[in-house]
Design a protein around this motif. Sequence first.
Motif, PDB file in Angstrom:
ATOM      1  N   THR A   1       0.835  -1.199   0.000  1.00 16.29           N
ATOM      2  CA  THR A   1       0.000   0.000   0.000  1.00 16.29           C
ATOM      3  C   THR A   1       0.867   1.246   0.000  1.00 16.29           C
ATOM      4  OG1 THR A   1      -1.755  -1.185   1.168  1.00 16.29           O
ATOM      5  CG2 THR A   1      -1.838   1.224   1.229  1.00 16.29           C
ATOM      6  N   ARG A   2       1.919   1.241   0.797  1.00 20.43           N
ATOM      7  CA  ARG A   2       2.824   2.401   0.852  1.00 20.43           C
ATOM      8  C   ARG A   2       3.566   2.580  -0.470  1.00 20.43           C
ATOM      9  NH1 ARG A   2       5.308   5.811   4.587  1.00 20.43           N
ATOM     10  NH2 ARG A   2       7.434   6.393   4.070  1.00 20.43           N
ATOM     11  N   TYR A   3       4.045   1.488  -1.044  1.00 19.45           N
ATOM     12  CA  TYR A   3       4.761   1.538  -2.314  1.00 19.45           C
ATOM     13  C   TYR A   3       3.865   2.164  -3.382  1.00 19.45           C
ATOM     14  CZ  TYR A   3       7.839  -0.032  -6.092  1.00 19.45           C
ATOM     15  OH  TYR A   3       8.682  -0.070  -7.167  1.00 19.45           O
ATOM     16  N   LEU A   4       2.634   1.706  -3.471  1.00 21.54           N
ATOM     17  CA  LEU A   4       1.697   2.250  -4.455  1.00 21.54           C
ATOM     18  C   LEU A   4       1.387   3.717  -4.180  1.00 21.54           C
ATOM     19  CD1 LEU A   4      -0.661  -0.835  -4.777  1.00 21.54           C
ATOM     20  CD2 LEU A   4       1.018  -0.033  -6.462  1.00 21.54           C
ATOM     21  N   ALA A   5       1.258   4.083  -2.914  1.00 26.05           N
ATOM     22  CA  ALA A   5       1.004   5.489  -2.566  1.00 26.05           C
ATOM     23  C   ALA A   5       2.184   6.365  -2.974  1.00 26.05           C
ATOM     24  CB  ALA A   5       0.734   5.620  -1.064  1.00 26.05           C
ATOM     25  N   LEU A   6       3.401   5.855  -2.802  1.00 24.26           N
ATOM     26  CA  LEU A   6       4.583   6.614  -3.213  1.00 24.26           C
ATOM     27  C   LEU A   6       4.601   6.811  -4.726  1.00 24.26           C
ATOM     28  CD1 LEU A   6       7.192   5.008  -0.832  1.00 24.26           C
ATOM     29  CD2 LEU A   6       6.619   7.444  -0.927  1.00 24.26           C
ATOM     30  N   LEU A   7       4.252   5.771  -5.475  1.00 22.79           N
ATOM     31  CA  LEU A   7       4.185   5.904  -6.929  1.00 22.79           C
ATOM     32  C   LEU A   7       3.124   6.928  -7.331  1.00 22.79           C
ATOM     33  CD1 LEU A   7       4.462   2.202  -8.148  1.00 22.79           C
ATOM     34  CD2 LEU A   7       6.234   3.975  -8.228  1.00 22.79           C
ATOM     35  N   GLU A   8       1.979   6.869  -6.687  1.00 19.59           N
ATOM     36  CA  GLU A   8       0.896   7.814  -6.992  1.00 19.59           C
ATOM     37  C   GLU A   8       1.281   9.250  -6.661  1.00 19.59           C
ATOM     38  OE1 GLU A   8      -2.651   6.466  -5.034  1.00 19.59           O
ATOM     39  OE2 GLU A   8      -2.788   4.677  -6.287  1.00 19.59           O
ATOM     40  N   SER A   9       2.168   9.420  -5.693  1.00 19.60           N
ATOM     41  CA  SER A   9       2.582  10.773  -5.301  1.00 19.60           C
ATOM     42  C   SER A   9       3.684  11.322  -6.198  1.00 19.60           C
ATOM     43  CB  SER A   9       3.048  10.791  -3.842  1.00 19.60           C
ATOM     44  OG  SER A   9       4.316  10.183  -3.716  1.00 19.60           O
ATOM     45  N   GLY A  10       4.134  10.511  -7.169  1.00 15.64           N
ATOM     46  CA  GLY A  10       5.132  10.991  -8.112  1.00 15.64           C
ATOM     47  C   GLY A  10       6.525  10.426  -7.935  1.00 15.64           C
ATOM     48  N   SER A  11       6.737   9.586  -6.942  1.00 10.77           N
ATOM     49  CA  SER A  11       8.056   8.974  -6.757  1.00 10.77           C
ATOM     50  C   SER A  11       8.343   8.008  -7.898  1.00 10.77           C
ATOM     51  CB  SER A  11       8.115   8.208  -5.434  1.00 10.77           C
ATOM     52  OG  SER A  11       8.017   9.082  -4.344  1.00 10.77           O
ATOM     53  N   MET A  12       9.580   7.933  -8.278  1.00 13.78           N
ATOM     54  CA  MET A  12      10.014   6.992  -9.310  1.00 13.78           C
ATOM     55  C   MET A  12      10.342   5.649  -8.630  1.00 13.78           C
ATOM     56  SD  MET A  12       9.756   8.717 -12.035  1.00 13.78           S
ATOM     57  CE  MET A  12      10.532   7.581 -13.164  1.00 13.78           C
ATOM     58  N   PRO A  13      10.084   4.538  -9.306  1.00  9.10           N
ATOM     59  CA  PRO A  13      10.404   3.238  -8.707  1.00  9.10           C
ATOM     60  C   PRO A  13      11.861   3.126  -8.247  1.00  9.10           C
ATOM     61  CG  PRO A  13       9.061   2.923 -10.644  1.00  9.10           C
ATOM     62  CD  PRO A  13       9.418   4.396 -10.602  1.00  9.10           C
ATOM     63  N   SER A  14      12.769   3.766  -8.967  1.00 10.60           N
ATOM     64  CA  SER A  14      14.191   3.711  -8.589  1.00 10.60           C
ATOM     65  C   SER A  14      14.490   4.467  -7.296  1.00 10.60           C
ATOM     66  CB  SER A  14      15.053   4.260  -9.720  1.00 10.60           C
ATOM     67  OG  SER A  14      14.728   5.619  -9.968  1.00 10.60           O
ATOM     68  N   GLU A  15      13.534   5.251  -6.814  1.00  6.41           N
ATOM     69  CA  GLU A  15      13.704   6.009  -5.573  1.00  6.41           C
ATOM     70  C   GLU A  15      13.112   5.291  -4.363  1.00  6.41           C
ATOM     71  OE1 GLU A  15      13.369  10.489  -7.412  1.00  6.41           O
ATOM     72  OE2 GLU A  15      11.518   9.483  -6.832  1.00  6.41           O
ATOM     73  N   ILE A  16      12.506   4.133  -4.582  1.00  7.52           N
ATOM     74  CA  ILE A  16      11.799   3.425  -3.518  1.00  7.52           C
ATOM     75  C   ILE A  16      12.515   2.114  -3.212  1.00  7.52           C
ATOM     76  CG2 ILE A  16       9.614   2.400  -2.802  1.00  7.52           C
ATOM     77  CD1 ILE A  16       8.253   4.139  -4.971  1.00  7.52           C
ATOM     78  N   ALA A  17      12.779   1.871  -1.940  1.00 11.52           N
ATOM     79  CA  ALA A  17      13.333   0.588  -1.506  1.00 11.52           C
ATOM     80  C   ALA A  17      12.295  -0.101  -0.632  1.00 11.52           C
ATOM     81  CB  ALA A  17      14.616   0.805  -0.714  1.00 11.52           C
ATOM     82  N   ALA A  18      11.974  -1.320  -0.993  1.00  9.84           N
ATOM     83  CA  ALA A  18      11.052  -2.130  -0.201  1.00  9.84           C
ATOM     84  C   ALA A  18      11.759  -3.449   0.067  1.00  9.84           C
ATOM     85  CB  ALA A  18       9.748  -2.344  -0.950  1.00  9.84           C
ATOM     86  N   GLU A  19      12.066  -3.717   1.302  1.00 10.13           N
ATOM     87  CA  GLU A  19      12.877  -4.866   1.665  1.00 10.13           C
ATOM     88  C   GLU A  19      12.086  -5.796   2.575  1.00 10.13           C
ATOM     89  OE1 GLU A  19      16.931  -5.262   4.195  1.00 10.13           O
ATOM     90  OE2 GLU A  19      16.856  -3.677   2.700  1.00 10.13           O
TER      91      GLU A  19
END
Length: 75
Positions: free
Chosen positions: A39-57
Amino acid sequence: MSAAELADQHDRSGATEDLETTLAVEAAAGTGKTRVLITRYLALLESGSMPSEIAAETFSEKAAGEMTERIGEAL
């Protein structure tokens, strides 16, 4: 709703509402950690973050595969 359930609901909503801070999710097995991260990952994408800026471990390959599959389905 019990006090523990209210606290949990507050923590879960904060995980997707405050996207400016780093988040670590720690809980017992089967409590929805993967769902919160997705849910957080998708919210970050919706807010304009690029996938390369997101780390999900995650700590398991199973959870990582589930995250990848569910994010792909949502997109």
